[in-house]
Design an enzyme around this catalytic site. Structure first.
Site, PDB file in Angstrom:
ATOM      1  N   TYR A  35     -19.033   1.481  17.408  1.00 51.45           N
ATOM      2  CA  TYR A  35     -18.379   2.747  17.906  1.00 51.45           C
ATOM      3  C   TYR A  35     -17.236   3.219  17.224  1.00 51.45           C
ATOM      4  CZ  TYR A  35     -16.413   5.772  21.584  1.00 51.45           C
ATOM      5  OH  TYR A  35     -16.027   6.722  22.531  1.00 51.45           O
TER       6      TYR A  35
ATOM      7  N   LYS B 125     -16.553   7.096  15.179  1.00 55.54           N
ATOM      8  CA  LYS B 125     -15.152   7.918  15.451  1.00 55.54           C
ATOM      9  C   LYS B 125     -14.320   7.987  14.369  1.00 55.54           C
ATOM     10  CE  LYS B 125     -16.256   8.725  20.030  1.00 55.54           C
ATOM     11  NZ  LYS B 125     -16.533   9.959  20.456  1.00 55.54           N
TER      12      LYS B 125
END
Length: 318
Positions: free
Chosen positions: A174, A178
């Site tokens: 994740y 980002k």
């Protein structure tokens, strides 16, 4: 940065929002509707989209507003192009004035458990789902400004995360995406000046949403332990802060104190939101963040024996 720019007004603007069926994406879309915008939301779940469309109608401010919901997978160039084409059709093919890119998903876990498929899926669900929309947006085909008459500004709002400033155990599929979104936004903030398109990127922390509840079901215990003191916010609070940041022209938009500390400590050459406050936040970060990081590392090391048992149970350690 100095507070002299004219605030952006979404009233009667054509706004396109991915990830708009739930969470912060829906909350942001509803705020746009409450400010008189035309709002077109996109996600993959048609049932959620239908319910979201009802919420947009409840936020209607005038009879001129147009609301639509479309089911497309925007993690491909073709899917993004089809979604934008559908949203442009009610306006005789004219491109949306503003893009809000909130599509993304998190599936926490240890890196040693990941596969090629899970790593690729992480990129597709989070980075590609935003990058391809920006790539195929007709806004990028605007000619460089040649006259004052052509200076119609557009907006693209990316959604990164506080985990786009730092990372820790459990976020290997994740946080890198980002970080990548921040890098893309930094690039396009410079490049899209050529086309009169303003770029923003938001860095929210924990958002209390269905997606957060789902990720916590599979999140490693050590990650949950580290995050147990994290003060999150509702999608409505996050959306309001992001919209205020967009309206006032901020590039990096953070939604809480710790976000401001990380932003100011990792700003690089990014334009500042406030020289005075950013200096204070940066000083706090210089002192406090190494102490906080040591506490995180200590928590991780205390988890070593439990982690070894976990790996053996899953056949990952002989």
């Amino acid at each position: 940065m100095f507070g002299f720019s004219k605030r952006w007004d979404p009233h009667l603007k054509h706004c396109f929002a991915t990830g708009g069926s739930s969470g912060a994406g829906l909350a942001f879309a509803k705020l746009l509707a409450q400010n008189g915008a035309y709002v077109f939301i996109v996600s993959r779940d048609q049932a959620k989209l239908n319910k979201a469309l009802e919420e947009l109608e409840a936020a209607r401010q005038n009879s001129q507003q147009v609301f639509r919901a479309y089911s497309f997978s925007v993690n491909t160039e073709a899917g993004s192009a089809a979604a934008i084409k559908a949203a442009s059709k009610p306006f005789d093919g004219r491109c949306p004035d503003a893009f809000s890119l909130c599509a993304g998903a998190s599936r926490p876990g240890f890196f040693v458990e990941q596969t090629e498929e899970s790593l690729r899926t992480g990129m597709e669900q989070t980075y590609y789902a935003q990058a391809f929309t920006a790539l195929v947006s007709p806004m990028r085909h605007r000619k460089p400004w040649s006259s004052k008459a052509s200076r119609l500004k557009g907006k693209i709002v990316f959604c990164s995360s506080t985990l786009g400033y730092f990372s820790m155990v459990g976020h290997s599929t994740y946080s890198p995406e980002k970080f990548a979104i921040r890098g893309l936004a930094e690039t396009l903030q410079s490049e899209f000046m050529l086309y009169g398109i303003e770029v923003h990127v938001a860095f929210p922390g924990t958002i209390y949403s269905p997606g957060y509840e789902e990720e916590n079901r599979v999140k490693p215990k050590v990650t949950l332990k580290i995050e147990e003191t994290d003060e999150g916010a509702t999608p409505e609070v996050v959306a309001k802060i992001i919209l205020d940041g967009v309206r006032s022209g901020k590039f990096h938009i953070t939604v809480d104190f710790i976000g401001n500390v990380f932003r100011s400590s990792t700003a690089g050459s990014t334009e500042r939101n406030s020289y005075a406050l950013d200096w204070v936040h940066g000083l706090i970060g210089y002192i406090a963040l190494p102490i906080w990081r040591n506490s995180v590392d200590s928590t991780v090391l205390k988890h070593r024996e439990e982690h070894e048992v976990y790996l053996r149970e899953r056949g990952l350690l002989s």
